[in-house]
Design a protein around this motif. Structure first.
Motif, PDB file in Angstrom:
ATOM      1  N   ARG A 166       0.850  -1.200   0.000  1.00 55.26           N
ATOM      2  CA  ARG A 166       0.000   0.000   0.000  1.00 55.26           C
ATOM      3  C   ARG A 166       0.880   1.242   0.000  1.00 55.26           C
ATOM      4  N   PRO A 167       0.333   2.376  -0.427  1.00 53.75           N
ATOM      5  CA  PRO A 167       1.084   3.633  -0.337  1.00 53.75           C
ATOM      6  C   PRO A 167       1.264   4.046   1.126  1.00 53.75           C
ATOM      7  N   GLU A 168       2.269   4.855   1.379  1.00 48.62           N
ATOM      8  CA  GLU A 168       2.430   5.427   2.718  1.00 48.62           C
ATOM      9  C   GLU A 168       1.283   6.405   2.947  1.00 48.62           C
ATOM     10  N   GLN A 169       0.767   6.434   4.155  1.00 51.16           N
ATOM     11  CA  GLN A 169      -0.345   7.331   4.438  1.00 51.16           C
ATOM     12  C   GLN A 169      -0.248   7.890   5.849  1.00 51.16           C
ATOM     13  N   LYS A 170      -0.952   8.966   6.061  1.00 54.58           N
ATOM     14  CA  LYS A 170      -0.992   9.592   7.381  1.00 54.58           C
ATOM     15  C   LYS A 170      -2.226   9.097   8.125  1.00 54.58           C
ATOM     16  N   PHE A 171      -2.024   8.630   9.364  1.00 54.10           N
ATOM     17  CA  PHE A 171      -3.130   8.125  10.173  1.00 54.10           C
ATOM     18  C   PHE A 171      -3.538   9.166  11.210  1.00 54.10           C
ATOM     19  N   ASP A 172      -4.780   9.090  11.627  1.00 55.89           N
ATOM     20  CA  ASP A 172      -5.306  10.054  12.586  1.00 55.89           C
ATOM     21  C   ASP A 172      -4.727   9.858  13.982  1.00 55.89           C
ATOM     22  N   SER A 173      -4.248   8.663  14.260  1.00 57.70           N
ATOM     23  CA  SER A 173      -3.719   8.382  15.592  1.00 57.70           C
ATOM     24  C   SER A 173      -2.681   7.285  15.518  1.00 57.70           C
ATOM     25  N   VAL A 174      -1.866   7.200  16.552  1.00 53.58           N
ATOM     26  CA  VAL A 174      -0.870   6.137  16.653  1.00 53.58           C
ATOM     27  C   VAL A 174      -1.560   4.777  16.753  1.00 53.58           C
ATOM     28  N   GLU A 175      -2.730   4.742  17.399  1.00 51.13           N
ATOM     29  CA  GLU A 175      -3.482   3.489  17.523  1.00 51.13           C
ATOM     30  C   GLU A 175      -3.909   2.971  16.147  1.00 51.13           C
ATOM     31  N   ALA A 176      -4.362   3.884  15.299  1.00 56.55           N
ATOM     32  CA  ALA A 176      -4.762   3.487  13.944  1.00 56.55           C
ATOM     33  C   ALA A 176      -3.557   2.976  13.165  1.00 56.55           C
ATOM     34  N   LEU A 177      -2.409   3.614  13.360  1.00 58.55           N
ATOM     35  CA  LEU A 177      -1.172   3.167  12.712  1.00 58.55           C
ATOM     36  C   LEU A 177      -0.806   1.762  13.187  1.00 58.55           C
ATOM     37  N   ARG A 178      -0.913   1.525  14.490  1.00 56.37           N
ATOM     38  CA  ARG A 178      -0.591   0.216  15.053  1.00 56.37           C
ATOM     39  C   ARG A 178      -1.481  -0.874  14.446  1.00 56.37           C
ATOM     40  N   ALA A 179      -2.763  -0.593  14.311  1.00 59.61           N
ATOM     41  CA  ALA A 179      -3.695  -1.565  13.744  1.00 59.61           C
ATOM     42  C   ALA A 179      -3.358  -1.860  12.283  1.00 59.61           C
ATOM     43  N   GLN A 180      -2.954  -0.839  11.546  1.00 59.32           N
ATOM     44  CA  GLN A 180      -2.615  -1.040  10.139  1.00 59.32           C
ATOM     45  C   GLN A 180      -1.340  -1.866   9.999  1.00 59.32           C
ATOM     46  N   ILE A 181      -0.337  -1.601  10.854  1.00 60.42           N
ATOM     47  CA  ILE A 181       0.906  -2.381  10.800  1.00 60.42           C
ATOM     48  C   ILE A 181       0.620  -3.855  11.077  1.00 60.42           C
ATOM     49  N   ALA A 182      -0.278  -4.129  12.029  1.00 58.38           N
ATOM     50  CA  ALA A 182      -0.644  -5.515  12.334  1.00 58.38           C
ATOM     51  C   ALA A 182      -1.270  -6.186  11.119  1.00 58.38           C
ATOM     52  N   ALA A 183      -2.133  -5.455  10.417  1.00 61.67           N
ATOM     53  CA  ALA A 183      -2.769  -5.997   9.218  1.00 61.67           C
ATOM     54  C   ALA A 183      -1.733  -6.208   8.107  1.00 61.67           C
TER      55      ALA A 183
END
Length: 304
Positions: free
Chosen positions: A267-284
């Motif tokens: 996927r392209p690099e993207q900006k997340f609204d929160s660190v929690e959202a980033l953590r969930a995306q990295i897990a996926a």
């Protein structure tokens, strides 16, 4: 005792792609145990040929040497381009190939250029070699999808994030192999510790984004998630680098060179609204990358 003569493959060999491999394999085959299989290449620290200026290198000299030795090359001569760029084509053959490298046979691709201002072609090399008492073999280009395999095509694929295409042209996985540096430990705080590798400015930059990768550490292959980018969620103005989360790995790799092989763009690099959202995306991303790597390892030997 007379110095043993060589069978020399000529070229810059950036990427050591399938076209380069044809030339190198021919030089190794012609050695036949009687000659030393050798390569003439060059560095570009002082200057560079006009068509190579600013294009972005695919492999470092260290990577290139490692690949060449793995193909059976025993002797590598790699002066800087500035050391010989003013030589005439005839002087190059006599002074470098015949006298310096003690060549008996030389191999090149049909698009090989040499001599001051790249004024000489493969036909000229054949003439000069014949006059100097050397054999010369000119190899045809390797074709893929109706087009010659070239470093330009490999760079284009890497820059577009088309790692499957890069693999097809290279004959192996595209790989970053740089020392692991200290980062800001954000990945550790996210529970996904990463290894950080700075990409030197002279290297081709892969498309910014997230990739399924794999890395060999202490003889074991780990699936990974690699982000090429500038971390838009947490930091501004940072130069691009590679940050890789190795799934299931625990340990200290600082200062070590870890080859990271690229399989697929996720996927392209993207900006997340929160660190929690980033953590969930990295897990996926990690789950998807793990599946991709497991499938690849079932189908092939890990080319890293």
């Amino acid at each position: 005792m007379e110095k043993q003569r060589t069978s020399v493959a000529l070229g810059f060999f950036d990427g050591v792609h399938l076209g380069h491999r044809r030339v190198i394999e021919k030089a190794v085959a012609l050695a036949q145990g009687n000659l030393i299989p050798a390569v003439f290449t060059f560095t570009m620290d002082g200057s560079a040929p006009a068509k190579k200026q600013g294009v972005g290198e695919i492999t470092t000299l260290e990577q290139k040497i490692r690949i060449l030795k793995g193909m059976g090359i025993q002797q590598i001569y790699a002066p800087d381009f500035s050391d010989f760029h003013n030589m005439s084509g005839e002087a190059f053959v006599y002074q470098i190939l015949k006298e310096k490298m003690n060549a008996a046979v030389v191999c090149c691709g049909q698009d090989f250029r040499f001599g001051k201002g790249a004024s000489c072609d493969a036909a000229a090399l054949h003439r000069f070699c014949q006059a100097a008492g050397l054999s010369c073999v000119v190899l045809e280009e390797v074709m893929e999808d109706g087009e010659a395999v070239s470093s330009t095509r490999v760079r284009r694929a890497i820059a577009a994030g088309e790692m499957e295409k890069a693999r097809l042209l290279l004959g192996r996985r595209y790989c970053l192999d740089f020392p692991v540096e200290h980062g800001k430990a954000l990945g550790r705080r996210l529970q996904f510790p990463t290894i950080n590798q700075r990409i030197p400015p002279q290297m081709v930059l892969p498309r910014l984004g997230v990739y399924a990768t794999m890395a060999r550490v202490n003889g074991k292959v780990y699936a990974g998630v690699t982000n090429i980018g500038v971390r838009p969620t947490v930091e501004k103005g940072m130069a691009p680098r590679a940050e890789t989360y190795l799934i299931g790995f625990s340990g200290d790799l600082y200062g070590k060179e870890v080859p990271v092989a690229f399989l697929s763009f996720l996927r392209p690099e993207q900006k997340f609204d929160s660190v929690e959202a980033l953590r969930a995306q990295i897990a996926a991303d990690a789950q998807k990358a793990d599946q991709i790597v497991k499938k690849a390892l079932q189908e092939e030997k890990p080319m890293i």
